[in-house]
Design a protein around this motif. Structure first.
Motif, PDB file in Angstrom:
ATOM      1  N   ASP A 107      54.502  12.096 -13.779  1.00  0.00           N
ATOM      2  CA  ASP A 107      54.550  13.152 -12.768  1.00  0.00           C
ATOM      3  C   ASP A 107      54.095  14.497 -13.330  1.00  0.00           C
ATOM      4  OD1 ASP A 107      55.558  11.476 -10.749  1.00  0.00           O
ATOM      5  OD2 ASP A 107      57.577  11.633 -11.587  1.00  0.00           O
TER       6      ASP A 107
ATOM      7  N   THR B 144      58.945   8.604 -15.041  1.00  0.00           N
ATOM      8  CA  THR B 144      59.527   8.370 -13.704  1.00  0.00           C
ATOM      9  C   THR B 144      58.450   7.872 -12.733  1.00  0.00           C
ATOM     10  OG1 THR B 144      60.929  10.289 -14.155  1.00  0.00           O
ATOM     11  CG2 THR B 144      61.012   9.388 -11.946  1.00  0.00           C
TER      12      THR B 144
ATOM     13  N   CYS C  45      57.226   9.072 -10.102  1.00  0.00           N
ATOM     14  CA  CYS C  45      57.743   9.148  -8.727  1.00  0.00           C
ATOM     15  C   CYS C  45      56.609   9.260  -7.696  1.00  0.00           C
ATOM     16  CB  CYS C  45      58.691  10.345  -8.693  1.00  0.00           C
ATOM     17  SG  CYS C  45      59.092  10.962  -7.113  1.00  0.00           S
TER      18      CYS C  45
ATOM     19  N   SER D 239      56.878  16.540  -4.983  1.00  0.00           N
ATOM     20  CA  SER D 239      58.002  15.600  -4.854  1.00  0.00           C
ATOM     21  C   SER D 239      59.329  16.340  -4.843  1.00  0.00           C
ATOM     22  CB  SER D 239      57.939  14.529  -5.939  1.00  0.00           C
ATOM     23  OG  SER D 239      57.929  15.083  -7.242  1.00  0.00           O
ATOM     24  N   LEU D 240      59.962  16.491  -6.004  1.00  0.00           N
ATOM     25  CA  LEU D 240      61.314  17.076  -6.028  1.00  0.00           C
ATOM     26  C   LEU D 240      61.309  18.498  -6.550  1.00  0.00           C
ATOM     27  CD1 LEU D 240      64.469  16.917  -6.029  1.00  0.00           C
ATOM     28  CD2 LEU D 240      64.291  16.078  -8.366  1.00  0.00           C
TER      29      LEU D 240
ATOM     30  N   TYR E 124      69.709  18.004 -10.918  1.00  0.00           N
ATOM     31  CA  TYR E 124      68.412  17.523 -11.424  1.00  0.00           C
ATOM     32  C   TYR E 124      67.703  18.547 -12.311  1.00  0.00           C
ATOM     33  CZ  TYR E 124      68.812  13.063  -9.261  1.00  0.00           C
ATOM     34  OH  TYR E 124      69.245  11.797  -8.965  1.00  0.00           O
TER      35      TYR E 124
ATOM     36  N   TYR F 282      66.058  10.484 -19.579  1.00  0.00           N
ATOM     37  CA  TYR F 282      66.617  10.914 -18.293  1.00  0.00           C
ATOM     38  C   TYR F 282      68.007  10.303 -18.070  1.00  0.00           C
ATOM     39  CZ  TYR F 282      62.032  12.800 -16.965  1.00  0.00           C
ATOM     40  OH  TYR F 282      60.869  13.533 -16.897  1.00  0.00           O
TER      41      TYR F 282
ATOM     42  N   GLY G 253      71.179  12.420 -17.871  1.00  0.00           N
ATOM     43  CA  GLY G 253      71.872  12.263 -16.584  1.00  0.00           C
ATOM     44  C   GLY G 253      73.348  12.029 -16.800  1.00  0.00           C
ATOM     45  N   PHE G 254      73.669  11.193 -17.765  1.00  0.00           N
ATOM     46  CA  PHE G 254      75.061  10.881 -18.064  1.00  0.00           C
ATOM     47  C   PHE G 254      75.791  12.126 -18.559  1.00  0.00           C
ATOM     48  CE2 PHE G 254      78.385   8.878 -20.785  1.00  0.00           C
ATOM     49  CZ  PHE G 254      79.083   8.284 -19.739  1.00  0.00           C
TER      50      PHE G 254
ATOM     51  N   CYS H  73      60.734  10.694  -2.813  1.00  0.00           N
ATOM     52  CA  CYS H  73      61.036  10.733  -4.256  1.00  0.00           C
ATOM     53  C   CYS H  73      61.557   9.376  -4.744  1.00  0.00           C
ATOM     54  CB  CYS H  73      62.047  11.823  -4.623  1.00  0.00           C
ATOM     55  SG  CYS H  73      61.459  13.466  -4.311  1.00  0.00           S
TER      56      CYS H  73
ATOM     57  N   CYS I  42      61.508   6.084  -6.810  1.00  0.00           N
ATOM     58  CA  CYS I  42      60.976   5.746  -8.133  1.00  0.00           C
ATOM     59  C   CYS I  42      61.796   4.566  -8.644  1.00  0.00           C
ATOM     60  CB  CYS I  42      61.060   6.951  -9.071  1.00  0.00           C
ATOM     61  SG  CYS I  42      62.735   7.511  -9.377  1.00  0.00           S
TER      62      CYS I  42
ATOM     63  N   ARG J 127      64.006   4.310 -10.757  1.00  0.00           N
ATOM     64  CA  ARG J 127      65.429   4.658 -10.940  1.00  0.00           C
ATOM     65  C   ARG J 127      66.154   4.920  -9.631  1.00  0.00           C
ATOM     66  NH1 ARG J 127      63.334   6.446 -15.518  1.00  0.00           N
ATOM     67  NH2 ARG J 127      64.597   6.391 -17.401  1.00  0.00           N
TER      68      ARG J 127
ATOM     69  N   LEU K 265      75.822   9.945  -6.238  1.00  0.00           N
ATOM     70  CA  LEU K 265      74.778   9.537  -7.205  1.00  0.00           C
ATOM     71  C   LEU K 265      74.496   8.042  -7.110  1.00  0.00           C
ATOM     72  CD1 LEU K 265      75.293  11.097 -10.755  1.00  0.00           C
ATOM     73  CD2 LEU K 265      73.350  11.313  -9.216  1.00  0.00           C
TER      74      LEU K 265
ATOM     75  N   ASN L 137      64.015  22.076 -11.303  1.00  0.00           N
ATOM     76  CA  ASN L 137      63.185  20.951 -11.713  1.00  0.00           C
ATOM     77  C   ASN L 137      62.079  20.841 -10.661  1.00  0.00           C
ATOM     78  OD1 ASN L 137      62.080  18.351 -11.833  1.00  0.00           O
ATOM     79  ND2 ASN L 137      63.992  17.371 -12.414  1.00  0.00           N
TER      80      ASN L 137
ATOM     81  N   ASP M 161      58.941  18.915  -9.846  1.00  0.00           N
ATOM     82  CA  ASP M 161      58.157  17.710 -10.161  1.00  0.00           C
ATOM     83  C   ASP M 161      58.239  17.371 -11.655  1.00  0.00           C
ATOM     84  OD1 ASP M 161      57.473  17.907  -7.535  1.00  0.00           O
ATOM     85  OD2 ASP M 161      55.328  18.145  -7.838  1.00  0.00           O
ATOM     86  N   GLY M 162      59.382  17.612 -12.269  1.00  0.00           N
ATOM     87  CA  GLY M 162      59.542  17.245 -13.671  1.00  0.00           C
ATOM     88  C   GLY M 162      59.227  18.367 -14.648  1.00  0.00           C
TER      89      GLY M 162
HETATM   90  C1  LIG Z   1      75.433   8.997 -14.096  1.00  0.00           C
HETATM   91  C2  LIG Z   1      74.027   8.851 -14.583  1.00  0.00           C
HETATM   92  C3  LIG Z   1      72.984   9.324 -13.597  1.00  0.00           C
HETATM   93  C4  LIG Z   1      71.588   9.149 -14.134  1.00  0.00           C
HETATM   94  C5  LIG Z   1      70.554   9.798 -13.293  1.00  0.00           C
HETATM   95  C6  LIG Z   1      69.179   9.439 -13.805  1.00  0.00           C
HETATM   96  C7  LIG Z   1      68.046  10.043 -13.094  1.00  0.00           C
HETATM   97  C8  LIG Z   1      67.718   9.425 -11.750  1.00  0.00           C
HETATM   98  C9  LIG Z   1      66.282   9.710 -11.397  1.00  0.00           C
HETATM   99  C10 LIG Z   1      66.038   9.981  -9.936  1.00  0.00           C
HETATM  100  C11 LIG Z   1      64.970  11.041  -9.868  1.00  0.00           C
HETATM  101  C12 LIG Z   1      64.189  11.037  -8.618  1.00  0.00           C
HETATM  102  C13 LIG Z   1      63.385  12.300  -8.446  1.00  0.00           C
HETATM  103  C14 LIG Z   1      62.156  12.361  -9.295  1.00  0.00           C
HETATM  104  C15 LIG Z   1      61.856  13.432 -10.000  1.00  0.00           C
HETATM  105  C16 LIG Z   1      60.623  13.549 -10.847  1.00  0.00           C
HETATM  106  O1  LIG Z   1      59.795  14.544 -10.294  1.00  0.00           O
HETATM  107  C17 LIG Z   1      60.973  13.965 -12.268  1.00  0.00           C
HETATM  108  C18 LIG Z   1      59.736  13.966 -13.152  1.00  0.00           C
HETATM  109  O2  LIG Z   1      59.204  12.727 -13.326  1.00  0.00           O
HETATM  110  N1  LIG Z   1      61.954  13.059 -12.830  1.00  0.00           N
HETATM  111  C19 LIG Z   1      63.195  13.470 -13.087  1.00  0.00           C
HETATM  112  C20 LIG Z   1      64.165  12.440 -13.602  1.00  0.00           C
HETATM  113  O3  LIG Z   1      63.558  14.606 -12.941  1.00  0.00           O
END
Ligand SMILES: CCCCCCCCCCCCC/C=C/[C@@H](O)[C@H](CO)NC(C)=O
Ligand SMILES: Nc1ncnc2c1ncn2[C@@H]1O[C@H](COP(=O)(O)OP(=O)(O)OP(=O)(O)O)[C@@H](O)[C@H]1O
Ligand SMILES: [Ca+2]
Length: 472
Positions: A125, A169, A171, A214-215, A221, A239, A243-244, A325, A327, A329, A362, A431, A433-434
């Motif tokens: 991304d 990602t 996405c 995207s985001l 985030y 990520y 994220g954790f 968005c 992806c 994940r 989440l 954030n 788009d990353g």
């Molecule tokens: C309790 C643990 C939670 C873990 C969360 C992990 C991340 C989940 C990813 C969902 C992201 C969807 C949105 C996408 C955003 C992209 O623009 C960006 C860049 O590639 N990716 C992220 C992860 O910010």
């Protein structure tokens, strides 16, 4: 098509696309033969003529490869999986393997774009965002549009971009094709697919900062991204790790969100109508938007005065999703019913809540199929633009002379609100788009269908078609 020397006297091979499971495409081949040379030649000529009529297929493309995205396999992926397909389809290429961040963006300002039928971006991304900035910036420059002036309408880009996923990602690729798979994406490019895409502009104090497709996410985030940057060596797993950690830190942020609802839009964020190939909602919404803009231009409606809704509060996350968005994940995405080309974004506000409740939200948007908006602390709106001002920024603006006092006052507020965790984090980051944004007080506006991709949107699966027989 290819001639082959075979045991039979005259033959040719046709390569075609076969749909596999889960939106994956593969290239297959079938060889035809016959003993009559003339007949064989007629067939070959007829097929060649048909192919030549498909003028939307690209013949010459410019390829940018990020060798450091994702698992650092961009170059390998391109050479092994994509280049052979391009050569089979007689697509000629010029390839630039980037040497530094923003190499592709800068190159797009200089290169002679008229030579190409499209741009191919091999990476994630972040790499796509580079190409997006280079292309939109270049088109504005060529058409004398000042992209820094928020009042001037931007010129749409007709040159299509193809994304070969090689990031973490991916996405944008996943949400526009339905899968992150280099071969599938290469086949969409070869067939000359076209998917228009909304682009949002982001400003700080009326000065242009970035484009986003995207985001645009603040709070959770933003913090996930900021934390992940320190652990780039972990590759895509950074990520999950960040994220954790972000989930455990459980921060909330205070501020004011104001937004303009997309009144013309057909559909709403909770109507469960997902954007699919040839999307009816995108077609209708973009038509209605055009009508509204014509009315605004004639002075029948004054959009500056149009009703803004303002919400002050404490937020765990503020997410503006210009597309679903989706992806790997989050297979349905942060906003499953958001649309690729309807001129709107879905603004998701997750207010301060318990850890357990945030975890439930989440889990719903990353793994389960339940409605992630069905919580009393989550609100979602379909919007055309929004603004965010963090609390300390409002105070700074009001009391800009006494910075020491503001610091003390804010720290005191955080400590009394958060006695147990001892946090002292006033602001999150955006954030985009990353990519992280330095500025926290921002304004975002959606531009309907500003760019085009070599994609066709996610094709409806048989199960979906059975559920919605009359949709398209
Ligand atoms: C309790 C643990 C939670 C873990 C969360 C992990 C991340 C989940 C990813 C969902 C992201 C969807 C949105 C996408 C955003 C992209 O623009 C960006 C860049 O590639 N990716 C992220 C992860 O910010
Ligand atoms: N040659 C290079 N050296 C260093 N950085 C680069 C180079 N080429 C591009 N970049 C930058 O690398 C960043 C990350 O790239 P990319 O998006 O491809 O991978 P990712 O971050 O792993 O994936 P995702 O964005 O999908 O999470 C981009 O911001 C891009 O500007
Ligand atoms: Ca949209």
């Amino acid at each position: 098509m290819q001639w082959k020397h075979m045991c039979k006297p005259h033959a040719f091979t046709v390569h075609y696309v076969q749909r596999m499971k889960k939106h994956r495409w593969r290239c297959k081949a079938v060889t035809f033969w016959c003993s009559d040379e003339l007949l064989c030649c007629h067939w070959l000529q007829a097929l060649t003529d048909l192919l030549e009529q498909q003028t939307w297929r690209p013949k010459h493309v410019l390829v940018y490869i990020n060798p450091y995205g994702g698992k650092k396999k961009g170059k390998q992926i391109y050479e092994k999986k994509v280049a052979p397909l391009f050569s089979l389809a007689s697509i000629s290429t010029e390839v630039l393997v980037t040497e530094y961040a923003n190499h592709a963006r800068d190159n797009l300002y200089e290169v002679n774009l008229e030579k190409y039928d499209g741009i191919v971006c091999v990476g994630g991304d972040g790499m796509f965002s580079e190409v997006l900035h280079g292309l939109i910036g270049r088109v504005q420059k060529d058409s004398d549009v000042d992209q820094n002036n928020p009042k001037v309408p931007l010129s749409p880009c007709n040159m299509r971009i193809g994304i070969i996923p090689a990031g973490s990602t991916d996405c944008v690729c996943f949400a526009t094709v339905g899968i992150s798979d280099p071969v599938t994406s290469a086949l969409h490019i070869i067939l000359g697919d076209c998917q228009p895409l909304d682009v949002s502009t982001i400003y700080h104090k009326k000065a242009f900062l970035k484009y986003s497709v995207s985001l645009l996410g603040y709070g959770f985030y933003g913090d996930v991204l900021k934390g992940s940057e320190k652990n780039r060596w972990l590759g895509p797993a950074r990520y999950d790790f960040s994220g954790f950690k972000t989930f455990l830190s459980h921060h909330y942020y205070e501020g004011t969100v104001s937004f303009q609802p997309a009144k013309w839009a057909v559909g709403s964020p909770r109507d469960k109508i997902c954007c699919r190939s040839g999307c009816y909602i995108c077609r209708q919404s973009s038509k209605q938007l055009e009508e509204q803009q014509r009315a605004e231009a004639r002075g029948l409606e004054n959009n500056e005065q149009e009703d803004w809704t303002t919400i002050k509060g404490k937020f765990m996350a503020i997410n503006a999703a210009s597309m679903s968005c989706a992806c790997p994940r989050s297979p349905r995405g942060l906003s499953p019913a958001a649309h690729l080309a309807d001129g709107t974004a879905d603004l998701i506000l997750v207010r301060k809540c318990s850890r357990l409740n945030f975890l439930r939200h989440l889990i719903r948007h990353t793994t389960s199929n339940s409605d992630q908006f069905d919580f009393p602390f989550v609100d979602v709106y379909r919007i055309r633009s929004f603004q965010f001002t963090p609390k300390h920024f409002e105070e700074e603006d009001a009391e800009s002379t006494d910075l020491g006092n503001i610091g003390k006052k804010n720290f005191a507020q955080i400590c009394t609100d958060h006695p147990s965790c001892g946090c002292n984090q006033l602001n999150s980051v955006w954030n985009c788009d990353g990519e992280t944004l330095e500025q926290t007080a921002i304004e975002m506006r959606v531009h309907c269908q500003l760019i085009k991709l070599f994609a066709r949107g996610i094709e409806e699966s048989q199960k979906e078609e059975d559920k919605n027989p009359s949709r398209v």
